[in-house]
Design an enzyme around this catalytic site. Structure first.
Site, PDB file in Angstrom:
ATOM      1  N   GLY A 109      81.748  41.495 -31.723  1.00  0.00           N
ATOM      2  CA  GLY A 109      80.913  41.131 -32.716  1.00  0.00           C
ATOM      3  C   GLY A 109      81.542  40.239 -34.263  1.00  0.00           C
ATOM      4  N   SER A 110      81.593  40.140 -34.936  1.00  0.00           N
ATOM      5  CA  SER A 110      82.564  39.824 -36.173  1.00  0.00           C
ATOM      6  C   SER A 110      81.917  38.781 -37.059  1.00  0.00           C
ATOM      7  CB  SER A 110      83.184  38.662 -35.171  1.00  0.00           C
ATOM      8  OG  SER A 110      84.175  38.270 -35.951  1.00  0.00           O
ATOM      9  N   ARG A 111      81.610  36.957 -37.276  1.00  0.00           N
ATOM     10  CA  ARG A 111      80.777  36.513 -37.806  1.00  0.00           C
ATOM     11  C   ARG A 111      81.696  34.917 -37.717  1.00  0.00           C
ATOM     12  NH1 ARG A 111      84.301  36.209 -44.188  1.00  0.00           N
ATOM     13  NH2 ARG A 111      84.030  34.165 -44.724  1.00  0.00           N
TER      14      ARG A 111
END
EC number: 4.1.1.65
Length: 237
Positions: free
Chosen positions: A205-207
C-alpha cells in the site's frame, strides 16, 4: 517493464490463447516482486506439513501475499489527451500543489490528484500517460501514514517526470507510508512508456500523486475509487 497493457484495437485471441486470457482475467498473475513473499510461507507450510496449524498458517499467509502482489490485466482508453489513474485505490486529494523540488518544475502549484492505496489494493503502479521519461529521482524521507496531507513532502518517495508526444509534462510520485517501506521503479531516463504500462511497485500500500500542467481538467473527486490504467482522472489541455 513488468507487464504491458493491451493496446486498443488488438484482435481477440482464439483457441488456446483465448483460454489463457480467460484464466488470467479470473486469476490475476503474481507480480515477480511478490514471489519471495509467497514462496517463503509455502516453504514453512511444506516443512511443517505434519503440524496442522503450521501448515494452515503458511498456506494462509502465502494466499494473502499472492493477493497483495496480484498483477491484473488492464486495457487503457484510446482517447487523445487523457490521463489514467497510475494505481488502484481511493482518491484522497484533488487540489493544487507544488511538485517535488527534485523534478525542477518550478515553485508554482500545479493541479494534483493523490490516490491512497490500502493493503488490499493492487500494489503495482502504471504510467498515467504515454511518453518519454525525462527524470527519475529517489528521495529518502520519513514513513508517516500516507493518508496525511504532508506525506507527499516528508515521506520517502520516487518521482518520475514524463513528457508526452504533445510536449506536456506529467509527474507521477510514488510515496512510501507507514507499512509500505519499499518503493520499486523499473523505469529509467529515456524510456518510452505506453499509457498504462506497469513501471513500479510499492509494497503493502501507500500513495501515488500525479501532477499535471496548468489548464488540465481534473475528472475525479475525493472518495472516488480508481482502477489503475483504466480510470480517466484528467484531460490534458
Amino acid at each position: 517493464m513488468a507487464r504491458r497493457p493491451t493496446p486498443p484495437g488488438t484482435p481477440q485471441p482464439t483457441g488456446i490463447g483465448h483460454i489463457v486470457d480467460l484464466v488470467r482475467h479470473a486469476i490475476p498473475p503474481l507480480h515477480p516482486a511478490g514471489l519471495p513473499f509467497v514462496l517463503a510461507p509455502l516453504g514453512v507450510a511444506a516443512l511443517g506439513r505434519n503440524r496442522k496449524w503450521v501448515r494452515r498458517a503458511g498456506l494462509t499467509t502465502a494466499a494473502a501475499c499472492a493477493t497483495f502482489f496480484r498483477h491484473p490485466h488492464r486495457v487503457p482508453p484510446n482517447r487523445i489527451g487523457v490521463v489514467v489513474a497510475p494505481a488502484d485505490g481511493e482518491v484522497a486529494l484533488v487540489d493544487n500543489a507544488v511538485p517535488p523540488a527534485e523534478l525542477n518544475l518550478g515553485s508554482e502549484p500545479r493541479p494534483r490528484v493523490s490516490i491512497f492505496l490500502s493493503v488490499l489494493d493492487v500494489h503495482v503502479q502504471r504510467s498515467p500517460v504515454g511518453g518519454t521519461v525525462k527524470e527519475v529521482v529517489h528521495q529518502a524521507g520519513k514513513f508517516l501514514s500516507a493518508d496525511l496531507a504532508d506525506a507527499s513532502e516528508v515521506n520517502e518517495r520516487n518521482s518520475m517526470l514524463i513528457e508526452t508526444a504533445d510536449g506536456h509534462d506529467v509527474a507521477v510520485v510514488q510515496i512510501a507510508g507507514l507499512l509500505a517501506r519499499r518503493i520499486v521503479c523499473y523505469a529509467g531516463v529515456g524510456d518510452v512508456l505506453p499509457i498504462g504500462d506497469t513501471y513500479g511497485l510499492i509494497r503493502f500500500g501507500s500513495r501515488v500523486d500525479t501532477y499535471f500542467p496548468a489548464g488540465t481538467t481534473l475528472l475525479v473527486e475525493p472518495g472516488q475509487r480508481t482502477i489503475g490504467a483504466e480510470t480517466v482522472i484528467a484531460q490534458l489541455p
